[in-house]
Design a protein around this motif. Structure first.
Motif, PDB file in Angstrom:
ATOM      1  N   ARG A 220       0.845  -1.203   0.000  1.00 59.44           N
ATOM      2  CA  ARG A 220       0.000   0.000   0.000  1.00 59.44           C
ATOM      3  C   ARG A 220       0.874   1.244   0.000  1.00 59.44           C
ATOM      4  O   ARG A 220       0.564   2.244  -0.664  1.00 59.44           O
ATOM      5  CB  ARG A 220      -0.927  -0.006   1.212  1.00 59.44           C
ATOM      6  CG  ARG A 220      -1.899   1.149   1.227  1.00 59.44           C
ATOM      7  CD  ARG A 220      -2.974   0.962   2.301  1.00 59.44           C
ATOM      8  NE  ARG A 220      -3.814   2.138   2.337  1.00 59.44           N
ATOM      9  CZ  ARG A 220      -3.529   3.261   3.015  1.00 59.44           C
ATOM     10  NH1 ARG A 220      -2.427   3.348   3.730  1.00 59.44           N
ATOM     11  NH2 ARG A 220      -4.350   4.295   2.998  1.00 59.44           N
ATOM     12  N   GLY A 221       1.988   1.215   0.733  1.00 60.98           N
ATOM     13  CA  GLY A 221       2.925   2.328   0.730  1.00 60.98           C
ATOM     14  C   GLY A 221       3.488   2.588  -0.654  1.00 60.98           C
ATOM     15  O   GLY A 221       3.676   3.734  -1.065  1.00 60.98           O
TER      16      GLY A 221
ATOM     17  N   ILE B 263       0.865   4.470  -2.612  1.00 59.79           N
ATOM     18  CA  ILE B 263       0.807   5.871  -2.191  1.00 59.79           C
ATOM     19  C   ILE B 263       1.994   6.632  -2.767  1.00 59.79           C
ATOM     20  O   ILE B 263       1.852   7.747  -3.279  1.00 59.79           O
ATOM     21  CB  ILE B 263       0.765   5.991  -0.657  1.00 59.79           C
ATOM     22  CG1 ILE B 263      -0.526   5.388  -0.111  1.00 59.79           C
ATOM     23  CG2 ILE B 263       0.910   7.447  -0.216  1.00 59.79           C
ATOM     24  CD1 ILE B 263      -0.535   5.206   1.391  1.00 59.79           C
TER      25      ILE B 263
ATOM     26  N   LYS C 239       1.413   9.828  -5.011  1.00 57.16           N
ATOM     27  CA  LYS C 239       1.574  11.123  -4.357  1.00 57.16           C
ATOM     28  C   LYS C 239       3.007  11.650  -4.308  1.00 57.16           C
ATOM     29  O   LYS C 239       3.206  12.850  -4.222  1.00 57.16           O
ATOM     30  CB  LYS C 239       1.056  11.042  -2.911  1.00 57.16           C
ATOM     31  CG  LYS C 239      -0.370  10.596  -2.772  1.00 57.16           C
ATOM     32  CD  LYS C 239      -1.322  11.667  -3.182  1.00 57.16           C
ATOM     33  CE  LYS C 239      -2.754  11.234  -2.868  1.00 57.16           C
ATOM     34  NZ  LYS C 239      -3.707  12.271  -3.133  1.00 57.16           N
TER      35      LYS C 239
ATOM     36  N   ASP D 241      -1.026  15.960  -1.265  1.00 58.21           N
ATOM     37  CA  ASP D 241      -1.394  14.922  -0.293  1.00 58.21           C
ATOM     38  C   ASP D 241      -1.679  15.482   1.099  1.00 58.21           C
ATOM     39  O   ASP D 241      -1.235  14.952   2.102  1.00 58.21           O
ATOM     40  CB  ASP D 241      -0.305  13.846  -0.236  1.00 58.21           C
ATOM     41  CG  ASP D 241       1.020  14.360   0.289  1.00 58.21           C
ATOM     42  OD1 ASP D 241       1.154  15.578   0.500  1.00 58.21           O
ATOM     43  OD2 ASP D 241       1.921  13.541   0.493  1.00 58.21           O
TER      44      ASP D 241
ATOM     45  N   ARG E 271      -3.103  13.006   3.946  1.00 58.44           N
ATOM     46  CA  ARG E 271      -2.387  11.780   4.301  1.00 58.44           C
ATOM     47  C   ARG E 271      -2.526  11.516   5.800  1.00 58.44           C
ATOM     48  O   ARG E 271      -2.340  12.400   6.623  1.00 58.44           O
ATOM     49  CB  ARG E 271      -0.914  11.903   3.906  1.00 58.44           C
ATOM     50  CG  ARG E 271      -0.221  10.560   3.782  1.00 58.44           C
ATOM     51  CD  ARG E 271       1.150  10.676   3.167  1.00 58.44           C
ATOM     52  NE  ARG E 271       2.015  11.507   4.002  1.00 58.44           N
ATOM     53  CZ  ARG E 271       2.813  12.451   3.529  1.00 58.44           C
ATOM     54  NH1 ARG E 271       2.875  12.703   2.245  1.00 58.44           N
ATOM     55  NH2 ARG E 271       3.559  13.156   4.344  1.00 58.44           N
ATOM     56  N   THR E 272      -2.847  10.278   6.148  1.00 56.39           N
ATOM     57  CA  THR E 272      -3.094   9.896   7.539  1.00 56.39           C
ATOM     58  C   THR E 272      -1.853   9.270   8.167  1.00 56.39           C
ATOM     59  O   THR E 272      -0.868   8.982   7.479  1.00 56.39           O
ATOM     60  CB  THR E 272      -4.232   8.870   7.608  1.00 56.39           C
ATOM     61  OG1 THR E 272      -3.794   7.662   6.953  1.00 56.39           O
ATOM     62  CG2 THR E 272      -5.511   9.390   6.933  1.00 56.39           C
TER      63      THR E 272
ATOM     64  N   ARG F 128      -1.727   6.297   9.190  1.00 52.23           N
ATOM     65  CA  ARG F 128      -1.644   4.978   8.549  1.00 52.23           C
ATOM     66  C   ARG F 128      -0.908   5.084   7.211  1.00 52.23           C
ATOM     67  O   ARG F 128      -0.057   4.251   6.886  1.00 52.23           O
ATOM     68  CB  ARG F 128      -3.066   4.414   8.353  1.00 52.23           C
ATOM     69  CG  ARG F 128      -3.168   3.144   7.570  1.00 52.23           C
ATOM     70  CD  ARG F 128      -2.358   2.055   8.270  1.00 52.23           C
ATOM     71  NE  ARG F 128      -2.324   0.861   7.494  1.00 52.23           N
ATOM     72  CZ  ARG F 128      -2.943  -0.244   7.840  1.00 52.23           C
ATOM     73  NH1 ARG F 128      -3.649  -0.300   8.928  1.00 52.23           N
ATOM     74  NH2 ARG F 128      -2.840  -1.297   7.083  1.00 52.23           N
ATOM     75  N   ASP F 129      -1.230   6.093   6.420  1.00 53.61           N
ATOM     76  CA  ASP F 129      -0.543   6.314   5.147  1.00 53.61           C
ATOM     77  C   ASP F 129       0.957   6.522   5.372  1.00 53.61           C
ATOM     78  O   ASP F 129       1.785   5.972   4.643  1.00 53.61           O
ATOM     79  CB  ASP F 129      -1.103   7.535   4.415  1.00 53.61           C
ATOM     80  CG  ASP F 129      -2.548   7.375   3.987  1.00 53.61           C
ATOM     81  OD1 ASP F 129      -3.029   6.219   3.848  1.00 53.61           O
ATOM     82  OD2 ASP F 129      -3.209   8.406   3.793  1.00 53.61           O
ATOM     83  N   ASN F 130       1.292   7.324   6.396  1.00 56.84           N
ATOM     84  CA  ASN F 130       2.702   7.582   6.694  1.00 56.84           C
ATOM     85  C   ASN F 130       3.429   6.312   7.100  1.00 56.84           C
ATOM     86  O   ASN F 130       4.578   6.088   6.705  1.00 56.84           O
ATOM     87  CB  ASN F 130       2.830   8.645   7.788  1.00 56.84           C
ATOM     88  CG  ASN F 130       2.356   9.998   7.313  1.00 56.84           C
ATOM     89  OD1 ASN F 130       2.458  10.335   6.140  1.00 56.84           O
ATOM     90  ND2 ASN F 130       1.821  10.775   8.233  1.00 56.84           N
TER      91      ASN F 130
ATOM     92  N   ASP G 129       2.596   3.234   6.178  1.00 53.79           N
ATOM     93  CA  ASP G 129       2.725   2.416   4.964  1.00 53.79           C
ATOM     94  C   ASP G 129       3.844   2.946   4.069  1.00 53.79           C
ATOM     95  O   ASP G 129       4.633   2.168   3.519  1.00 53.79           O
ATOM     96  CB  ASP G 129       1.401   2.381   4.196  1.00 53.79           C
ATOM     97  CG  ASP G 129       0.307   1.631   4.944  1.00 53.79           C
ATOM     98  OD1 ASP G 129       0.622   0.876   5.885  1.00 53.79           O
ATOM     99  OD2 ASP G 129      -0.870   1.807   4.586  1.00 53.79           O
ATOM    100  N   LEU G 130       3.922   4.259   3.929  1.00 60.78           N
ATOM    101  CA  LEU G 130       5.005   4.858   3.147  1.00 60.78           C
ATOM    102  C   LEU G 130       6.367   4.544   3.759  1.00 60.78           C
ATOM    103  O   LEU G 130       7.315   4.214   3.045  1.00 60.78           O
ATOM    104  CB  LEU G 130       4.828   6.378   3.067  1.00 60.78           C
ATOM    105  CG  LEU G 130       3.930   6.897   1.961  1.00 60.78           C
ATOM    106  CD1 LEU G 130       3.613   8.366   2.200  1.00 60.78           C
ATOM    107  CD2 LEU G 130       4.573   6.704   0.609  1.00 60.78           C
TER     108      LEU G 130
END
Length: 98
Positions: free
Chosen positions: A33-34, A37, A41, A74, A77-78, A80-82, A84-85
């Motif tokens: 998922r990262g 993203i 982004k 972005d 960005r949450t 969770r997103d951070n 995953d990244l």
């Protein structure tokens, strides 16, 4: 033509991201998922590939940095997103590749 080659290379990076997930803080981060993203982004500024040396224990520090590193692309960005990244960026490190 150059843009098509870039897109193919970027998709290869996304598809070849390690499937191993990583715990970042209290979250189980999803490397794949990262990668998605990043492609959507981040790649527009940072390019299709990043060379850095990171260890799994760096992931929380990277996620914290990413929380403050947002652009107009972005803003939503949450945490969770951070996470995953961060997991994806760790997976790119030469120390993590087989």
């Amino acid at each position: 033509m150059g843009r098509a080659v870039f897109c193919v290379a970027l998709m290869f990076c996304v598809l070849s991201a390690q499937a191993d997930d990583l715990t970042v803080g209290d979250l189980v981060a999803e490397t794949a998922r990262g990668a998605e993203i990043y492609a959507e982004k981040c790649a527009r500024c940072h390019g299709g590939t990043i060379e850095m040396v990171l260890a799994p224990e760096d992931a929380s520090r990277i996620a914290a940095f990413l929380a403050s590193h947002k652009t107009r692309f972005d803003q939503d960005r949450t945490d969770r997103d951070n996470a995953d990244l961060a997991a994806y960026l760790v997976s790119l490190s030469p120390t993590q590749r087989n």
